[in-house]
Design a protein around this motif. Structure first.
Motif, short mmCIF file in Angstrom:
data_model
loop_
_atom_site.label_atom_id
_atom_site.label_comp_id
_atom_site.label_asym_id
_atom_site.label_seq_id
_atom_site.Cartn_x
_atom_site.Cartn_y
_atom_site.Cartn_z
N ASN A 94 18.84 -28.06 97.70
CA ASN A 94 18.70 -28.41 99.11
C ASN A 94 19.95 -29.13 99.60
O ASN A 94 20.80 -29.54 98.81
N ALA A 95 20.05 -29.29 100.92
CA ALA A 95 21.25 -29.88 101.53
C ALA A 95 21.46 -31.33 101.08
O ALA A 95 22.60 -31.79 100.94
N ALA A 96 20.37 -32.04 100.84
CA ALA A 96 20.50 -33.44 100.40
C ALA A 96 21.20 -33.52 99.05
O ALA A 96 21.97 -34.45 98.78
N THR A 97 20.96 -32.53 98.18
CA THR A 97 21.62 -32.51 96.88
C THR A 97 23.12 -32.29 97.03
O THR A 97 23.92 -32.87 96.29
N VAL A 98 23.51 -31.47 98.00
CA VAL A 98 24.93 -31.24 98.27
C VAL A 98 25.59 -32.56 98.69
O VAL A 98 26.68 -32.90 98.23
N VAL A 99 24.92 -33.31 99.56
CA VAL A 99 25.45 -34.60 100.02
C VAL A 99 25.57 -35.57 98.84
O VAL A 99 26.60 -36.24 98.67
N ARG A 100 24.54 -35.63 98.01
CA ARG A 100 24.57 -36.54 96.85
C ARG A 100 25.67 -36.14 95.86
O ARG A 100 26.34 -37.00 95.28
N ALA A 101 25.87 -34.83 95.69
CA ALA A 101 26.94 -34.37 94.80
C ALA A 101 28.30 -34.80 95.32
O ALA A 101 29.16 -35.26 94.56
N ALA A 102 28.50 -34.68 96.64
CA ALA A 102 29.76 -35.10 97.24
C ALA A 102 29.98 -36.60 97.03
O ALA A 102 31.09 -37.05 96.70
N GLN A 103 28.93 -37.38 97.21
CA GLN A 103 29.05 -38.83 97.05
C GLN A 103 29.31 -39.21 95.60
O GLN A 103 30.09 -40.14 95.33
N LEU A 104 28.70 -38.49 94.67
CA LEU A 104 28.96 -38.76 93.26
C LEU A 104 30.42 -38.51 92.91
O LEU A 104 31.01 -39.20 92.07
N LEU A 105 31.03 -37.54 93.60
CA LEU A 105 32.44 -37.22 93.35
C LEU A 105 33.40 -38.15 94.08
O LEU A 105 34.62 -38.00 93.98
N GLY A 106 32.85 -39.10 94.84
CA GLY A 106 33.69 -40.09 95.48
C GLY A 106 33.97 -39.86 96.96
O GLY A 106 34.85 -40.51 97.53
#
Length: 282
Positions: free
Chosen positions: A50-62
């Protein structure tokens, strides 16, 4: 895209990531071109999350979110292409090139207005203001905003010089920098290895490195102050509009730091222009 694969691997480092985050990263690696221009929802569909996972992945990458990460992916993708390939990418569109170019610059400015780290812009201005001298190192297209920064900086009374010529002259200038000096550069699209190496030389000698860049390039990673600007043009060269706008903001901050001194320096400059007959007032 080996470069993007390695870059993402470096961002992850030794951390263990969940299946959703891994799916997002794998989707970017599998097709960086489509990913670079996709919305969070579109990338989520490709990755099966889902889109929220994409956002969380981006945040995990900094990154602050997917728009921030997608801009980085897009700039890295474009910088990996040959100039001819970039031209082909945009020339296939039969729309009016004038309207396209101006419209793209307007979109870039709108993007920068909401994403720009204004604290970094202020920090860059303060570095120049308090440095003994500033040398601006750049090559190619980005000599344009660099020239403006150096020229107007001198008008305001600051020791700001431009180095965009012979590699030996640039090396000599970098070698002379030390503690209390500023190494300023623009790292956009295809940065020459020379500028990166010179930034390292200057930093090792104690100079403060300031970089205006469109991605977290090697030069940006070296920088003490990093200002991210969008640069994607609608032709085979990147747009310099946002870099010029940031340069003008830095100059305005320098001018406003001591308004009385600025007025005195500009008054003196007006007098010299008139006395020497440099400016034609027809």
């Amino acid at each position: 895209m080996g470069d993007i694969r390695q870059w993402l691997a470096d961002l992850v480092g030794e951390r263990k990531v969940g299946r959703g985050t891994k799916a997002v990263i794998d989707a970017i690696i599998a097709d960086p071109e489509d990913s670079a221009y996709a919305s969070a929802q579109e990338l989520a569909r490709r990755a099966g999350v889902n889109a929220a996972t994409v956002v969380r992945a981006a945040q995990l990458l900094g990154f602050s979110g997917w728009p921030d990460l997608s801009t980085e992916v897009r700039n890295r993708y474009l910088s990996s292409l040959t100039v001819e390939r970039v031209y082909d990418l945009y020339s296939a569109d039969d729309a009016d090139p004038v309207g396209q170019t101006i419209g793209q610059d307007l979109r870039l400015l709108e993007t920068m207005l909401t994403s720009l780290d204004t604290a970094a812009v202020r920090a860059a201005s303060e570095v120049i203001r308090t440095s003994r001298r500033t040398v601006v190192f750049t090559t190619g297209t980005y000599a344009a905003p660099a020239q403006q920064l150096a020229h107007v900086g001198q008008m305001l009374g600051y020791d700001v010089m431009l180095q965009s010529g012979a590699s030996t002259a640039m090396l000599n200038s970098a070698r002379l920098l030390g503690e209390g000096d500023c190494f300023f550069t623009y790292s956009i699209w295809k940065t020459t290895s020379l500028v990166r190496e010179l930034a390292d030389v200057a930093k090792q000698r104690g100079a403060t490195v300031v970089a205006i860049a469109d991605r977290r390039s090697a030069v940006a990673e070296l920088a003490d102050v990093f200002i991210a600007v969008p640069s994607e043009g609608r032709s085979f060269v990147p747009s310099i509009t946002c870099a010029v706008s940031v340069s003008q903001s830095i100059l305005r901050l320098l001018a406003d730091a001591d308004r009385a001194a600025t007025r005195a320096r500009l008054r003196e400059l007006d007098d010299l222009w008139e006395r020497l007959g440099i400016v034609d007032d027809e």
